[in-house]
Write a protein that holds these residues in place. Structure first.
Motif, short mmCIF file in Angstrom:
data_model
loop_
_atom_site.label_atom_id
_atom_site.label_comp_id
_atom_site.label_asym_id
_atom_site.label_seq_id
_atom_site.Cartn_x
_atom_site.Cartn_y
_atom_site.Cartn_z
N ASP A 1 9.78 -5.30 2.20
CA ASP A 1 10.55 -4.53 3.20
C ASP A 1 10.66 -3.07 2.79
OD1 ASP A 1 10.92 -6.72 4.83
OD2 ASP A 1 12.99 -7.08 4.20
N ASN A 2 10.89 -2.80 1.51
CA ASN A 2 11.00 -1.41 1.04
C ASN A 2 9.68 -0.65 1.23
OD1 ASN A 2 13.69 -1.42 0.26
ND2 ASN A 2 13.22 -2.18 -1.78
N PHE A 3 8.57 -1.27 0.87
CA PHE A 3 7.28 -0.61 1.07
C PHE A 3 7.00 -0.42 2.56
CE2 PHE A 3 6.26 -2.07 -3.31
CZ PHE A 3 5.86 -0.84 -3.82
N GLY A 4 7.34 -1.39 3.38
CA GLY A 4 7.13 -1.27 4.82
C GLY A 4 7.92 -0.12 5.42
N ARG A 5 9.15 0.07 4.97
CA ARG A 5 9.96 1.19 5.46
C ARG A 5 9.33 2.54 5.13
NH1 ARG A 5 14.22 -2.38 4.74
NH2 ARG A 5 14.47 -1.98 2.52
N ASP A 6 8.56 2.57 4.05
CA ASP A 6 7.88 3.81 3.66
C ASP A 6 6.51 3.95 4.31
OD1 ASP A 6 9.99 4.61 2.07
OD2 ASP A 6 9.14 3.78 0.23
N GLY A 7 6.18 3.05 5.23
CA GLY A 7 4.92 3.15 5.97
C GLY A 7 3.74 2.43 5.36
N TRP A 8 3.96 1.68 4.27
CA TRP A 8 2.87 0.97 3.62
C TRP A 8 2.62 -0.36 4.33
CZ3 TRP A 8 -0.13 3.46 0.38
CH2 TRP A 8 0.39 4.53 -0.33
N GLU A 9 1.36 -0.68 4.56
CA GLU A 9 0.96 -1.97 5.15
C GLU A 9 0.36 -2.83 4.05
OE1 GLU A 9 -2.22 -3.74 8.41
OE2 GLU A 9 -1.94 -1.58 8.25
N LEU A 10 0.84 -4.07 3.94
CA LEU A 10 0.32 -5.00 2.95
C LEU A 10 -1.11 -5.40 3.32
CD1 LEU A 10 0.88 -6.77 0.43
CD2 LEU A 10 1.66 -8.54 2.02
N VAL A 11 -2.03 -5.27 2.37
CA VAL A 11 -3.43 -5.61 2.60
C VAL A 11 -3.78 -6.93 1.94
CG1 VAL A 11 -5.82 -4.89 2.19
CG2 VAL A 11 -4.08 -3.19 2.79
N SER A 12 -3.31 -7.12 0.69
CA SER A 12 -3.68 -8.31 -0.06
C SER A 12 -2.70 -8.54 -1.19
CB SER A 12 -5.09 -8.13 -0.63
OG SER A 12 -5.50 -9.26 -1.35
N VAL A 13 -2.62 -9.79 -1.64
CA VAL A 13 -1.82 -10.15 -2.81
C VAL A 13 -2.71 -11.01 -3.71
CG1 VAL A 13 0.22 -11.39 -3.64
CG2 VAL A 13 0.34 -10.10 -1.51
N VAL A 14 -2.73 -10.67 -4.99
CA VAL A 14 -3.52 -11.43 -5.96
C VAL A 14 -2.63 -11.82 -7.13
CG1 VAL A 14 -5.69 -10.31 -5.30
CG2 VAL A 14 -4.33 -9.36 -7.16
N PRO A 15 -3.02 -12.85 -7.89
CA PRO A 15 -2.22 -13.26 -9.05
C PRO A 15 -2.13 -12.14 -10.09
CG PRO A 15 -3.87 -14.92 -8.51
CD PRO A 15 -4.17 -13.73 -7.68
N GLY A 16 -0.98 -12.08 -10.76
CA GLY A 16 -0.78 -11.11 -11.83
C GLY A 16 -1.01 -11.74 -13.18
N ALA A 17 -0.47 -11.11 -14.20
CA ALA A 17 -0.68 -11.55 -15.58
C ALA A 17 0.03 -12.86 -15.89
CB ALA A 17 -0.23 -10.46 -16.54
N THR A 18 1.15 -13.12 -15.20
CA THR A 18 1.90 -14.36 -15.41
C THR A 18 2.14 -15.04 -14.07
OG1 THR A 18 4.08 -13.36 -15.15
CG2 THR A 18 3.11 -13.26 -17.36
N PRO A 19 2.50 -16.30 -14.08
CA PRO A 19 2.75 -17.00 -12.80
C PRO A 19 3.90 -16.41 -11.99
CG PRO A 19 2.46 -18.58 -14.59
CD PRO A 19 2.54 -17.21 -15.22
N GLU A 20 4.82 -15.70 -12.63
CA GLU A 20 5.96 -15.12 -11.92
C GLU A 20 5.62 -13.78 -11.27
OE1 GLU A 20 6.33 -15.84 -15.37
OE2 GLU A 20 6.89 -17.88 -14.86
N ASN A 21 4.46 -13.24 -11.58
CA ASN A 21 4.08 -11.92 -11.07
C ASN A 21 2.86 -11.98 -10.17
OD1 ASN A 21 6.00 -10.21 -12.48
ND2 ASN A 21 4.93 -10.80 -14.33
N LEU A 22 2.88 -11.15 -9.16
CA LEU A 22 1.74 -10.96 -8.27
C LEU A 22 1.46 -9.47 -8.21
CD1 LEU A 22 3.03 -13.24 -5.38
CD2 LEU A 22 1.30 -13.85 -7.08
#
Length: 55
Positions: A24-45
């Motif tokens: 929501d914070n990124f969206g308010r700043d005009g950013w559009e989500l393109v993709s989400v990929v796994p991060g270094a740990t299971p709790e992070n993307l």
């Protein structure tokens, strides 16, 4: 070529326990989500965003 859209991109960590608020914070700043990929740990993307460059 005034119809040409220029983009800027951003990648940011996305914690799974607070996903909606972060997106929501990124969206308010005009950013559009393109993709989400796994991060270094299971709790992070990693989220990838784009938005038109403001001229």
């Amino acid at each position: 070529m005034s119809d040409l859209v220029r983009w800027e991109y951003l990648n940011a960590p996305l914690l799974i326990h607070n996903t909606k608020a972060i997106l929501d914070n990124f969206g308010r700043d005009g950013w559009e989500l393109v993709s989400v990929v796994p991060g270094a740990t299971p709790e992070n993307l990693i989220a990838f965003f784009k938005r038109p460059v403001q001229s």
